[in-house]
Design a protein around this motif. Structure first.
Motif, mmCIF file in Angstrom:
data_model
loop_
_atom_site.group_PDB
_atom_site.id
_atom_site.type_symbol
_atom_site.label_atom_id
_atom_site.label_comp_id
_atom_site.label_asym_id
_atom_site.label_seq_id
_atom_site.Cartn_x
_atom_site.Cartn_y
_atom_site.Cartn_z
ATOM 1 N N LEU A 187 -13.027 -0.358 -4.620
ATOM 2 C CA LEU A 187 -12.554 -0.476 -3.246
ATOM 3 C C LEU A 187 -11.187 0.171 -3.157
ATOM 4 C CD1 LEU A 187 -10.344 -3.190 -3.150
ATOM 5 C CD2 LEU A 187 -12.494 -4.201 -3.910
ATOM 6 N N VAL A 188 -10.750 0.460 -1.931
ATOM 7 C CA VAL A 188 -9.464 1.112 -1.735
ATOM 8 C C VAL A 188 -8.551 0.216 -0.913
ATOM 9 C CG1 VAL A 188 -10.065 2.349 0.406
ATOM 10 C CG2 VAL A 188 -8.356 3.310 -1.161
ATOM 11 N N ILE A 189 -7.241 0.346 -1.163
ATOM 12 C CA ILE A 189 -6.221 -0.477 -0.526
ATOM 13 C C ILE A 189 -5.190 0.452 0.099
ATOM 14 C CG2 ILE A 189 -4.351 -2.117 -0.970
ATOM 15 C CD1 ILE A 189 -6.090 -2.977 -3.482
ATOM 16 N N ALA A 190 -4.819 0.188 1.341
ATOM 17 C CA ALA A 190 -3.769 0.974 1.997
ATOM 18 C C ALA A 190 -3.048 0.089 2.990
ATOM 19 C CB ALA A 190 -4.352 2.199 2.702
ATOM 20 N N THR A 191 -1.777 0.384 3.231
ATOM 21 C CA THR A 191 -0.982 -0.442 4.139
ATOM 22 C C THR A 191 -0.715 0.248 5.466
ATOM 23 O OG1 THR A 191 1.056 0.380 3.121
ATOM 24 C CG2 THR A 191 0.141 -1.679 2.254
ATOM 25 N N GLU A 192 -1.269 1.438 5.656
ATOM 26 C CA GLU A 192 -1.121 2.145 6.920
ATOM 27 C C GLU A 192 -2.499 2.573 7.419
ATOM 28 O OE1 GLU A 192 2.792 4.682 7.054
ATOM 29 O OE2 GLU A 192 1.857 4.970 5.093
ATOM 30 N N GLY A 208 -18.871 4.265 1.262
ATOM 31 C CA GLY A 208 -19.596 3.002 1.232
ATOM 32 C C GLY A 208 -18.866 1.862 0.558
ATOM 33 N N LYS A 209 -17.717 2.131 -0.048
ATOM 34 C CA LYS A 209 -16.960 1.075 -0.711
ATOM 35 C C LYS A 209 -16.015 0.395 0.280
ATOM 36 C CE LYS A 209 -17.001 3.538 -5.151
ATOM 37 N NZ LYS A 209 -16.168 4.206 -6.194
ATOM 38 N N PRO A 210 -15.662 -0.886 0.058
ATOM 39 C CA PRO A 210 -14.746 -1.590 0.955
ATOM 40 C C PRO A 210 -13.393 -0.887 1.047
ATOM 41 C CG PRO A 210 -15.852 -3.136 -0.501
ATOM 42 C CD PRO A 210 -16.175 -1.768 -1.018
ATOM 43 N N LYS A 211 -12.806 -0.991 2.240
ATOM 44 C CA LYS A 211 -11.513 -0.364 2.526
ATOM 45 C C LYS A 211 -10.617 -1.426 3.158
ATOM 46 C CE LYS A 211 -13.746 4.123 3.239
ATOM 47 N NZ LYS A 211 -15.087 3.716 2.767
ATOM 48 N N ILE A 212 -9.549 -1.787 2.453
ATOM 49 C CA ILE A 212 -8.755 -2.958 2.829
ATOM 50 C C ILE A 212 -7.356 -2.537 3.247
ATOM 51 C CG2 ILE A 212 -7.934 -5.223 2.089
ATOM 52 C CD1 ILE A 212 -10.129 -5.198 -0.023
ATOM 53 N N GLY A 213 -6.960 -2.923 4.453
ATOM 54 C CA GLY A 213 -5.623 -2.662 4.967
ATOM 55 C C GLY A 213 -4.838 -3.951 5.122
ATOM 56 N N GLN A 214 -3.584 -3.793 5.499
ATOM 57 C CA GLN A 214 -2.707 -4.954 5.679
ATOM 58 C C GLN A 214 -1.783 -4.708 6.864
ATOM 59 O OE1 GLN A 214 0.402 -5.881 2.695
ATOM 60 N NE2 GLN A 214 -0.611 -7.856 2.452
ATOM 61 N N LEU A 215 -1.535 -5.771 7.637
ATOM 62 C CA LEU A 215 -0.751 -5.646 8.859
ATOM 63 C C LEU A 215 0.206 -6.825 8.991
ATOM 64 C CD1 LEU A 215 -0.258 -4.380 11.725
ATOM 65 C CD2 LEU A 215 -2.071 -5.917 12.535
ATOM 66 N N PRO A 216 1.522 -6.579 9.046
ATOM 67 C CA PRO A 216 2.462 -7.677 9.318
ATOM 68 C C PRO A 216 2.439 -8.047 10.792
ATOM 69 C CG PRO A 216 3.664 -5.620 9.072
ATOM 70 C CD PRO A 216 2.227 -5.314 8.774
ATOM 71 N N VAL A 217 2.496 -9.343 11.075
ATOM 72 C CA VAL A 217 2.581 -9.857 12.437
ATOM 73 C C VAL A 217 3.609 -10.987 12.437
ATOM 74 C CG1 VAL A 217 0.158 -9.288 12.922
ATOM 75 C CG2 VAL A 217 0.757 -11.587 12.140
ATOM 76 N N CYS A 218 4.112 -11.304 13.615
ATOM 77 C CA CYS A 218 5.083 -12.399 13.696
ATOM 78 C C CYS A 218 4.740 -13.256 14.907
ATOM 79 C CB CYS A 218 6.512 -11.854 13.786
ATOM 80 S SG CYS A 218 7.768 -13.103 13.396
ATOM 81 N N TYR A 219 3.878 -14.243 14.652
ATOM 82 C CA TYR A 219 3.469 -15.147 15.724
ATOM 83 C C TYR A 219 4.539 -16.194 15.981
ATOM 84 C CZ TYR A 219 1.226 -18.940 18.171
ATOM 85 O OH TYR A 219 0.955 -19.929 19.078
ATOM 86 N N ASP A 220 4.855 -16.400 17.261
ATOM 87 C CA ASP A 220 5.766 -17.465 17.683
ATOM 88 C C ASP A 220 5.632 -17.587 19.197
ATOM 89 O OD1 ASP A 220 8.246 -19.011 18.361
ATOM 90 O OD2 ASP A 220 8.688 -18.667 16.242
ATOM 91 N N THR A 221 5.644 -18.795 19.703
ATOM 92 C CA THR A 221 5.580 -18.958 21.167
ATOM 93 C C THR A 221 6.846 -18.438 21.839
ATOM 94 O OG1 THR A 221 6.395 -21.230 20.908
ATOM 95 C CG2 THR A 221 3.999 -20.918 21.063
ATOM 96 N N ASP A 222 7.910 -18.277 21.081
ATOM 97 C CA ASP A 222 9.155 -17.693 21.572
ATOM 98 C C ASP A 222 9.229 -16.259 21.037
ATOM 99 O OD1 ASP A 222 11.773 -16.819 21.980
ATOM 100 O OD2 ASP A 222 12.653 -18.787 21.571
ATOM 101 N N ARG A 223 8.953 -15.271 21.895
ATOM 102 C CA ARG A 223 8.889 -13.893 21.417
ATOM 103 C C ARG A 223 10.235 -13.418 20.882
ATOM 104 N NH1 ARG A 223 9.518 -8.515 22.563
ATOM 105 N NH2 ARG A 223 7.898 -7.186 21.618
ATOM 106 N N ASP A 224 11.327 -13.804 21.525
ATOM 107 C CA ASP A 224 12.644 -13.377 21.040
ATOM 108 C C ASP A 224 12.898 -13.893 19.625
ATOM 109 O OD1 ASP A 224 13.153 -12.045 23.393
ATOM 110 O OD2 ASP A 224 14.290 -13.700 24.296
ATOM 111 N N ALA A 225 12.482 -15.130 19.371
ATOM 112 C CA ALA A 225 12.636 -15.684 18.025
ATOM 113 C C ALA A 225 11.770 -14.923 17.027
ATOM 114 C CB ALA A 225 12.275 -17.163 18.023
#
Length: 308
Positions: A187-192, A208-225
């Motif tokens: 399988l292959v790994i990439a961050t973009e 046909g092999k799995p392709k795995i990415g990664q994505l940072p997120v920042c959940y908060d009910t206060d968007r500024d925070a």
């Protein structure tokens, strides 16, 4: 359908908390999980770096369904590939077949600690290829002797091998690493979300092999925070990978990102609680051809609201 995963980010939480978080991810219904393998955080503000393999062993016992994976381990400097093979085989047994071994050429940030120097990028890829060869030879069973350009293995054998061997993934960032991954990885790994990386991987045997990415997120009910937290802990991620792989410590990352503004980070990381914004951030990965995307919730103390 793209599978959505959860990241146990060792740079931002201690070992007991990381296990609690992946238990919560399993309960929440995430399709899989991945774990970073660092000796240092990227920035002092993240504040953690426990030993990933101990965390994985505990996670294997605390969960029953969710797949586990290193994202990624460098098998060339801080760890010898023969030791990585033993660790991966043991993890596959402990997790009862839920483990995947993600490998990469590493970062100076983590590998410098053993004092053997930091090789040039093309040497690091040579070392990674030889390491994968050694790991696969040990996975095949029997005694292994290897005397290569970068590693020696003397009469090594894995005494506890699972019936189903851990799939091996290789992280890519350019054409040469894609060629290596296509030939040697399951399988292959990439961050973009770069479709050209996956196309190169497919061209060299990855179709046909799995392709795995990664994505940072920042959940908060206060968007500024959320924006403030993403800037404090994740502004390092806006830098190009060739630079990030070379910097030696947290002070270097702090200096390199001193002029990055909160709004710069918010342009690349979805912040707040707008689900549509998170979906739109995942969409480029799906369109590029990724089959799995692991989310990173920024902030070690902000995992449970995200999981809930």
């Amino acid at each position: 359908m793209v599978q959505i995963g959860y990241t146990m980010m060792t740079e931002q939480a201690g070992p007991r908390a990381l296990v609690e978080h992946v238990v919560g991810a399993e309960r929440a219904g995430f399709d899989f999980s991945v774990t970073s393998d660092h000796y240092f955080p990227w920035l002092d503000s993240q504040g953690h770096a426990p030993y990933a393999w101990s965390v994985l062993g505990a996670a294997a016992q605390a969960t029953s369904r969710i797949p586990l994976m290193t994202y990624v381990t460098c098998p060339t400097t801080r760890y010898h590939p023969a030791v990585v093979a033993q660790k991966a085989a043991t993890m596959q047994l402990l997790s009862e077949g839920r483990f995947r071994l993600g490998l990469g050429s590493g970062e100076n940030l983590n590998e410098h600690v053993v004092g053997s120097g930091w090789p040039a990028a093309h040497i690091r890829l040579e070392m990674l290829e030889e390491a994968v060869e050694i790991i696969r030879a040990l996975f095949a069973g029997g005694y292994v002797n290897h005397h290569g350009a970068h590693f020696d293995v003397e009469s090594a054998k894995l005494w506890d091998l699972p019936d189903r061997l851990p799939p091996i993934g290789v992280a890519v960032s350019g054409e040469r690493s894609c060629e290596l991954a296509g030939r040697t990885a399951d399988l292959v790994i990439a961050t973009e979300p770069k479709g050209e990386l996956l196309a190169d991987f497919d061209r060299h045997g990855g179709t046909g092999k799995p392709k795995i990415g990664q994505l940072p997120v920042c959940y908060d009910t206060d968007r500024d925070a959320a924006v403030a937290r993403a800037h404090e802990q994740f502004r390092w991620s806006v830098g190009p990978w060739p630079v990030n792989s070379e910097l030696p410590g947290t002070a270097a990352f702090a200096g390199a990102t001193q002029f990055v503004r909160p709004e710069d980070v918010a342009e690349t990381i979805p912040c707040g609680d707008d689900v549509d914004a998170f979906v739109e951030a995942v969409r480029p990965y799906a369109e590029a051809g990724f089959t799995e995307v692991a989310l990173v919730q920024i902030g070690g103390d902000h995992q449970l609201p995200f999981l809930d």
